[in-house]
Design a protein around this motif. Structure first.
Motif, PDB file in Angstrom:
ATOM      1  N   GLY A  73       0.824  -1.206   0.000  1.00  0.00           N
ATOM      2  CA  GLY A  73       0.000   0.000   0.000  1.00  0.00           C
ATOM      3  C   GLY A  73       0.855   1.252   0.000  1.00  0.00           C
ATOM      4  O   GLY A  73       0.570   2.217  -0.724  1.00  0.00           O
ATOM      5  N   TYR A  74       1.931   1.251   0.788  1.00  0.00           N
ATOM      6  CA  TYR A  74       2.864   2.386   0.784  1.00  0.00           C
ATOM      7  C   TYR A  74       3.501   2.552  -0.598  1.00  0.00           C
ATOM      8  O   TYR A  74       3.675   3.667  -1.083  1.00  0.00           O
ATOM      9  N   VAL A  75       3.850   1.438  -1.221  1.00  0.00           N
ATOM     10  CA  VAL A  75       4.440   1.498  -2.563  1.00  0.00           C
ATOM     11  C   VAL A  75       3.458   2.139  -3.536  1.00  0.00           C
ATOM     12  O   VAL A  75       3.821   3.017  -4.327  1.00  0.00           O
ATOM     13  N   LEU A  76       2.201   1.720  -3.479  1.00  0.00           N
ATOM     14  CA  LEU A  76       1.195   2.285  -4.387  1.00  0.00           C
ATOM     15  C   LEU A  76       0.957   3.766  -4.118  1.00  0.00           C
ATOM     16  O   LEU A  76       0.781   4.555  -5.060  1.00  0.00           O
ATOM     17  N   LEU A  77       0.960   4.158  -2.848  1.00  0.00           N
ATOM     18  CA  LEU A  77       0.812   5.582  -2.520  1.00  0.00           C
ATOM     19  C   LEU A  77       1.987   6.383  -3.067  1.00  0.00           C
ATOM     20  O   LEU A  77       1.806   7.487  -3.605  1.00  0.00           O
ATOM     21  N   ALA A  78       3.192   5.834  -2.949  1.00  0.00           N
ATOM     22  CA  ALA A  78       4.366   6.513  -3.493  1.00  0.00           C
ATOM     23  C   ALA A  78       4.269   6.624  -5.013  1.00  0.00           C
ATOM     24  O   ALA A  78       4.624   7.660  -5.585  1.00  0.00           O
ATOM     25  N   CYS A  79       3.791   5.573  -5.651  1.00  0.00           N
ATOM     26  CA  CYS A  79       3.613   5.605  -7.106  1.00  0.00           C
ATOM     27  C   CYS A  79       2.659   6.726  -7.514  1.00  0.00           C
ATOM     28  O   CYS A  79       2.915   7.454  -8.479  1.00  0.00           O
ATOM     29  N   LYS A  80       1.561   6.863  -6.783  1.00  0.00           N
ATOM     30  CA  LYS A  80       0.606   7.941  -7.075  1.00  0.00           C
ATOM     31  C   LYS A  80       1.270   9.292  -6.903  1.00  0.00           C
ATOM     32  O   LYS A  80       1.101  10.186  -7.733  1.00  0.00           O
ATOM     33  N   ASN A  81       2.040   9.456  -5.816  1.00  0.00           N
ATOM     34  CA  ASN A  81       2.724  10.723  -5.562  1.00  0.00           C
ATOM     35  C   ASN A  81       3.718  11.067  -6.665  1.00  0.00           C
ATOM     36  O   ASN A  81       3.962  12.246  -6.941  1.00  0.00           O
ATOM     37  N   LEU A  82       4.304  10.054  -7.283  1.00  0.00           N
ATOM     38  CA  LEU A  82       5.279  10.266  -8.347  1.00  0.00           C
ATOM     39  C   LEU A  82       4.644  10.350  -9.733  1.00  0.00           C
ATOM     40  O   LEU A  82       5.337  10.574 -10.724  1.00  0.00           O
ATOM     41  N   GLY A  83       3.339  10.135  -9.796  1.00  0.00           N
ATOM     42  CA  GLY A  83       2.641  10.230 -11.081  1.00  0.00           C
ATOM     43  C   GLY A  83       2.821   9.019 -11.980  1.00  0.00           C
ATOM     44  O   GLY A  83       2.682   9.128 -13.198  1.00  0.00           O
ATOM     45  N   TYR A  84       3.105   7.853 -11.402  1.00  0.00           N
ATOM     46  CA  TYR A  84       3.257   6.639 -12.196  1.00  0.00           C
ATOM     47  C   TYR A  84       1.924   6.261 -12.832  1.00  0.00           C
ATOM     48  O   TYR A  84       0.862   6.476 -12.253  1.00  0.00           O
ATOM     49  N   THR A  85       1.994   5.639 -13.998  1.00  0.00           N
ATOM     50  CA  THR A  85       0.797   5.095 -14.626  1.00  0.00           C
ATOM     51  C   THR A  85       0.384   3.835 -13.873  1.00  0.00           C
ATOM     52  O   THR A  85       1.174   3.282 -13.086  1.00  0.00           O
ATOM     53  N   LYS A  86      -0.823   3.351 -14.150  1.00  0.00           N
ATOM     54  CA  LYS A  86      -1.259   2.104 -13.499  1.00  0.00           C
ATOM     55  C   LYS A  86      -0.331   0.954 -13.867  1.00  0.00           C
ATOM     56  O   LYS A  86      -0.009   0.123 -13.033  1.00  0.00           O
TER      57      LYS A  86
END
Length: 68
Positions: A26-39
């Motif tokens: 979940g932390y990884v996914l939150l970080a991905c969102k913060n960095l603007g990663y695509t799905k």
């Protein structure tokens, strides 16, 4: 965060009922969102994290963290 602080935090998390691989992901996914990663980028990273869970011990991961 200093090395001693990180170790204390990790120990506290591992000793509590709130730590889980799912929480880490979940932390990884939150970080991905913060960095603007695509799905797809997020999925790729999450697959790599899950593979790391299977292939490395907590001690190996912690050692790698301190090398960064």
């Amino acid at each position: 965060m200093q090395e001693g602080q990180a170790a204390n935090t990790l120990s506290e998390l591992l000793g509590s009922d709130t730590w889980s691989n799912a929480a880490c992901c979940g932390y990884v996914l939150l970080a991905c969102k913060n960095l603007g990663y695509t799905k797809q980028e997020s999925r790729n990273l999450l697959e790599a994290v899950n593979a790391a869970f299977e292939n490395y011990t907590i001690q190996q991961a912690e050692k790698e963290y301190y090398r960064a």
